[in-house]
Design a protein around this motif. Structure first.
Motif, mmCIF file in Angstrom:
data_model
loop_
_atom_site.group_PDB
_atom_site.id
_atom_site.type_symbol
_atom_site.label_atom_id
_atom_site.label_comp_id
_atom_site.label_asym_id
_atom_site.label_seq_id
_atom_site.Cartn_x
_atom_site.Cartn_y
_atom_site.Cartn_z
ATOM 1 N N UNK A 135 -31.078 -51.777 -18.047
ATOM 2 C CA UNK A 135 -30.721 -50.876 -19.143
ATOM 3 C C UNK A 135 -31.841 -50.838 -20.181
ATOM 4 N N UNK A 136 -32.050 -49.655 -20.760
ATOM 5 C CA UNK A 136 -33.163 -49.446 -21.697
ATOM 6 C C UNK A 136 -33.087 -50.381 -22.895
ATOM 7 N N UNK A 137 -31.876 -50.659 -23.368
ATOM 8 C CA UNK A 137 -31.739 -51.492 -24.571
ATOM 9 C C UNK A 137 -32.180 -52.933 -24.337
ATOM 10 N N UNK A 138 -32.154 -53.375 -23.070
ATOM 11 C CA UNK A 138 -32.623 -54.728 -22.772
ATOM 12 C C UNK A 138 -34.143 -54.798 -22.718
ATOM 13 N N UNK A 139 -34.781 -53.660 -22.515
ATOM 14 C CA UNK A 139 -36.244 -53.611 -22.453
ATOM 15 C C UNK A 139 -36.843 -53.316 -23.828
#
Length: 335
Positions: A109-113
């Protein structure tokens, strides 16, 4: 009046829909790639992570297919379909932050990156791009349809948040939530095509009904396969809804039909007190014992039939057949 039936024998495919919309979707994808660019490098990088993440682009495809069904000869639907995809992508980015998701479309998921703040802000950027595209189209009615859908989606997401971990959530409340958070955009995606094609109000409402019922069917299936599929198929972790305490129809039905002991389990599970892999397996067993999964799938089939029936006012063309089969395909994912 001809009604295309749900086929039980042949395996439905999305291929006719993909073939119907291929040329137009190439133009739509060009708009998407162009309008997700920014001089701020993180924006296209983060947006592209999700937009290029393997999604079928079903919602913009519905705009294109609806235009084809009406023999619309212009190109306005390309920008509007891109706007629909940006609205959808923005909501996914925001959802992942709210839910703390680890996977989306089979990728991290983008928020983890990039972190929650950047993910939320890029979601805001995509919403803004969507509204730019709507304004460029110049139709006040189109702007009203898509802007209203955006507001309804947000209401549905907040409604879902307030229902989270609330075991008393009713089937009626659940259907209201998914009608807003999922079906509203499906309906709007279909409805803008007859507006720009200057079709009749009957055709506009028929396509709106097709999209709305398809959206409900699609979400019902998604909620069922969260308990029955695998990460490779779903593009997210198995049991995410269970561990997040989301009150979906399989949970609502299994809880309502269960014994006192079952009800105690569901209350604890939705409160986050029973979230292990063994607890998830027990939840699935209870759903199967109470026919909650089968009945959720059957409900999806009923909504898919309504979607297909809504197309019955249109000539029995290849476009109509492709859209009908897309509804069949959406439901077949549950099996």
């Amino acid at each position: 009046m001809n009604v295309t039936p749900i086929r039980d024998s042949a395996e439905p495919s999305l291929q006719p829909m993909l073939a119907l919309t291929a040329d137009d979707m190439h133009a739509v994808n060009s708009v998407i790639l162009e309008r997700m660019q920014s001089k701020v490098a993180m924006i296209p990088e983060l947006a592209g992570h999700l937009i290029a993440g393997g999604g079928k682009r079903l919602r913009p495809m519905l705009t294109v297919a609806s235009a084809r069904l009406l023999d619309y000869p212009g190109t306005r639907h390309h920008k509007l379909a891109a706007a629909v995809e940006f609205i959808h992508t923005a909501t996914l980015l925001h959802d992942d932050v709210v839910d703390g998701s680890e996977m989306r479309r089979g990728k991290r998921a983008a928020n983890l990156i990039w972190g929650n703040p950047a993910t939320v802000l890029v979601g805001d950027f995509l919403f803004s791009r969507a509204f730019e595209l709507m304004v460029e189209d110049g139709s006040l009615k189109v702007l009203k349809i898509l802007s209203h859908a955006s507001a309804v989606i947000a209401e549905g997401e907040v409604d879902q948040l307030t229902a989270q971990r609330r075991i008393e959530t009713s089937e009626e409340e659940y259907l209201t939530i998914i009608g807003a958070k999922t079906a509203a955009l499906f309906a709007a995606a279909c409805r803008v095509a007859p507006v720009i094609a200057e079709a009749s109000e009957e055709q506009e409402m028929a396509l709106e009904a097709y999209g709305r019922n398809l959206g409900v069917a699609f979400q019902l299936v998604d909620d069922a396969i969260d308990y029955t599929s695998d990460e490779a198929t779903m593009g997210k972790a198995l049991g995410d809804d269970f561990r997040d305490g989301k009150m979906t129809l399989p949970v609502i039905l299994a809880h309502a039909r269960g014994s006192d002991e079952d009800k105690a389990f569901w209350r604890a599970a939705m409160q986050g007190e029973r979230s292990s892999d063994a607890d998830l397996a027990h939840a699935v067993a209870l759903m199967r014992r109470t026919d909650a999964l089968n009945d959720t799938a059957e409900a999806a089939r009923a909504y898919a039939r309504r979607a297909i029936d809504a197309l019955s006012i249109f000539p029995d063309t290849s476009a109509r057949k492709a859209m009908a089969e897309a509804a069949q395909f959406a439901v077949a994912r549950a099996y």
